[in-house]
Design a protein around this motif. Structure first.
Motif, mmCIF file in Angstrom:
data_model
loop_
_atom_site.group_PDB
_atom_site.id
_atom_site.type_symbol
_atom_site.label_atom_id
_atom_site.label_comp_id
_atom_site.label_asym_id
_atom_site.label_seq_id
_atom_site.Cartn_x
_atom_site.Cartn_y
_atom_site.Cartn_z
ATOM 1 N N LEU A 108 0.830 -1.203 0.000
ATOM 2 C CA LEU A 108 0.000 0.000 0.000
ATOM 3 C C LEU A 108 0.867 1.258 0.000
ATOM 4 O O LEU A 108 0.576 2.227 -0.710
ATOM 5 C CB LEU A 108 -0.940 -0.010 1.205
ATOM 6 C CG LEU A 108 -1.986 1.096 1.240
ATOM 7 C CD1 LEU A 108 -2.844 1.088 -0.016
ATOM 8 C CD2 LEU A 108 -2.869 0.943 2.469
ATOM 9 N N ASN A 109 1.935 1.231 0.760
ATOM 10 C CA ASN A 109 2.849 2.380 0.779
ATOM 11 C C ASN A 109 3.485 2.601 -0.593
ATOM 12 O O ASN A 109 3.638 3.748 -1.037
ATOM 13 C CB ASN A 109 3.954 2.177 1.826
ATOM 14 C CG ASN A 109 3.425 2.236 3.239
ATOM 15 O OD1 ASN A 109 2.341 2.735 3.498
ATOM 16 N ND2 ASN A 109 4.190 1.688 4.172
ATOM 17 N N GLN A 128 1.609 6.876 -6.718
ATOM 18 C CA GLN A 128 0.527 7.807 -7.043
ATOM 19 C C GLN A 128 0.985 9.255 -6.809
ATOM 20 O O GLN A 128 0.743 10.133 -7.644
ATOM 21 C CB GLN A 128 -0.726 7.481 -6.205
ATOM 22 C CG GLN A 128 -1.844 8.501 -6.282
ATOM 23 C CD GLN A 128 -2.628 8.488 -7.579
ATOM 24 O OE1 GLN A 128 -2.146 8.081 -8.626
ATOM 25 N NE2 GLN A 128 -3.860 8.958 -7.522
ATOM 26 N N GLN A 129 1.654 9.502 -5.700
ATOM 27 C CA GLN A 129 2.147 10.862 -5.426
ATOM 28 C C GLN A 129 3.167 11.295 -6.475
ATOM 29 O O GLN A 129 3.139 12.441 -6.934
ATOM 30 C CB GLN A 129 2.750 10.944 -4.013
ATOM 31 C CG GLN A 129 1.711 10.875 -2.908
ATOM 32 C CD GLN A 129 0.617 11.916 -3.085
ATOM 33 O OE1 GLN A 129 0.879 13.097 -3.256
ATOM 34 N NE2 GLN A 129 -0.624 11.471 -3.076
ATOM 35 N N LEU A 153 9.352 11.431 -12.342
ATOM 36 C CA LEU A 153 9.810 10.155 -12.869
ATOM 37 C C LEU A 153 8.858 9.529 -13.888
ATOM 38 O O LEU A 153 9.002 8.355 -14.228
ATOM 39 C CB LEU A 153 10.099 9.152 -11.741
ATOM 40 C CG LEU A 153 11.100 9.606 -10.672
ATOM 41 C CD1 LEU A 153 11.189 8.581 -9.563
ATOM 42 C CD2 LEU A 153 12.467 9.858 -11.291
ATOM 43 N N CYS A 154 7.875 10.288 -14.362
ATOM 44 C CA CYS A 154 6.954 9.771 -15.379
ATOM 45 C C CYS A 154 7.722 9.617 -16.691
ATOM 46 O O CYS A 154 8.463 10.506 -17.091
ATOM 47 C CB CYS A 154 5.771 10.716 -15.565
ATOM 48 S SG CYS A 154 4.720 10.807 -14.109
ATOM 49 N N ASP A 155 7.553 8.471 -17.342
ATOM 50 C CA ASP A 155 8.306 8.209 -18.569
ATOM 51 C C ASP A 155 7.407 7.936 -19.773
ATOM 52 O O ASP A 155 7.875 7.521 -20.826
ATOM 53 C CB ASP A 155 9.295 7.061 -18.359
ATOM 54 C CG ASP A 155 8.652 5.803 -17.803
ATOM 55 O OD1 ASP A 155 7.428 5.805 -17.549
ATOM 56 O OD2 ASP A 155 9.369 4.811 -17.615
ATOM 57 N N PHE A 190 -7.279 3.931 -10.245
ATOM 58 C CA PHE A 190 -7.436 2.544 -9.814
ATOM 59 C C PHE A 190 -6.117 1.788 -9.858
ATOM 60 O O PHE A 190 -5.758 1.097 -8.903
ATOM 61 C CB PHE A 190 -8.484 1.818 -10.660
ATOM 62 C CG PHE A 190 -8.703 0.402 -10.215
ATOM 63 C CD1 PHE A 190 -9.570 0.114 -9.178
ATOM 64 C CD2 PHE A 190 -8.023 -0.652 -10.815
ATOM 65 C CE1 PHE A 190 -9.766 -1.197 -8.749
ATOM 66 C CE2 PHE A 190 -8.210 -1.956 -10.393
ATOM 67 C CZ PHE A 190 -9.082 -2.230 -9.353
ATOM 68 N N VAL A 191 -5.376 1.906 -10.962
ATOM 69 C CA VAL A 191 -4.147 1.116 -11.062
ATOM 70 C C VAL A 191 -3.058 1.623 -10.120
ATOM 71 O O VAL A 191 -2.182 0.860 -9.733
ATOM 72 C CB VAL A 191 -3.611 0.989 -12.509
ATOM 73 C CG1 VAL A 191 -4.632 0.295 -13.398
ATOM 74 C CG2 VAL A 191 -3.184 2.311 -13.093
ATOM 75 N N TYR A 192 -3.132 2.888 -9.749
ATOM 76 C CA TYR A 192 -2.135 3.430 -8.824
ATOM 77 C C TYR A 192 -2.542 3.308 -7.359
ATOM 78 O O TYR A 192 -1.693 3.453 -6.481
ATOM 79 C CB TYR A 192 -1.851 4.898 -9.143
ATOM 80 C CG TYR A 192 -0.800 5.117 -10.210
ATOM 81 C CD1 TYR A 192 0.533 5.316 -9.865
ATOM 82 C CD2 TYR A 192 -1.135 5.147 -11.552
ATOM 83 C CE1 TYR A 192 1.503 5.531 -10.832
ATOM 84 C CE2 TYR A 192 -0.169 5.357 -12.532
ATOM 85 C CZ TYR A 192 1.142 5.545 -12.160
ATOM 86 O OH TYR A 192 2.103 5.752 -13.119
ATOM 87 N N THR A 193 -3.811 3.072 -7.069
ATOM 88 C CA THR A 193 -4.254 3.030 -5.672
ATOM 89 C C THR A 193 -5.060 1.783 -5.323
ATOM 90 O O THR A 193 -5.359 1.566 -4.155
ATOM 91 C CB THR A 193 -5.140 4.253 -5.339
ATOM 92 O OG1 THR A 193 -6.349 4.179 -6.096
ATOM 93 C CG2 THR A 193 -4.421 5.563 -5.616
ATOM 94 N N ALA A 194 -5.454 1.001 -6.333
ATOM 95 C CA ALA A 194 -6.287 -0.194 -6.161
ATOM 96 C C ALA A 194 -7.705 0.165 -5.731
ATOM 97 O O ALA A 194 -8.436 -0.680 -5.221
ATOM 98 C CB ALA A 194 -5.662 -1.189 -5.182
#
Length: 148
Positions: free
Chosen positions: A15-16, A22-23, A30-32, A89-93
């Motif tokens: 979760l961390n 997400q942050q 670092l987005c590529d 959703f994919v970044y936080t479930a």
């Protein structure tokens, strides 16, 4: 004499990790890859991380593991709100959407081959249908026992 091995396992680490990714995405760090979506002439762009997208979507995995991994991806016929919800959703479930968008989210999940989101949408649609059926059943039952 060797001591026995013990398992060190963190319950909070997954979760961390998601929260931190997400942050980083929200801050653009670092987005590529940039994913552009367009629906009925409305276009939007979303920075993201290839590794997160590839780990959660077979569609993106195929795109990024191809011969040339692109730094941008275009998705037609996907609404910006739906892709934003997909990313959340994919970044936080988890993601909160209006009930009438669940079918669209299922369609996005199927288009992007995101099994977790597909299963989540399917289960929610099943619960919603069961709820409606229970309401219909209670509505169709006689309200007054004397009427029987």
């Amino acid at each position: 004499m060797e001591s026995p091995a013990v398992l060190l396992e963190s319950k909070s680490s997954p979760l961390n990790l998601l929260n931190e990714m997400q942050q980083l995405r929200l801050l653009g760090h670092l987005c590529d890859v940039t994913v552009s979506v367009e629906y009925q002439g409305v276009r939007a762009e979303f920075p993201a991380h290839k590794a997160v997208l590839a780990a959660t979507s077979k569609f993106f995995k195929e795109v990024f593991l191809g011969e040339k991994s692109p730094s941008s991806v275009f998705l037609g016929e996907v609404q910006a709100a739906d892709f934003a919800s997909f990313l959340e959703f994919v970044y936080t479930a988890r993601v909160e959407v209006e009930e009438d968008r669940v079918q669209r989210m299922l369609e996005v999940a199927e288009k992007l081959k995101c099994l977790d989101l597909s299963e989540t949408c399917f289960q929610l649609k099943k619960q919603m249908l069961e709820s409606v059926l229970l309401e219909l059943q209670s509505f169709s039952e006689p309200q007054n026992p004397e009427e029987e």
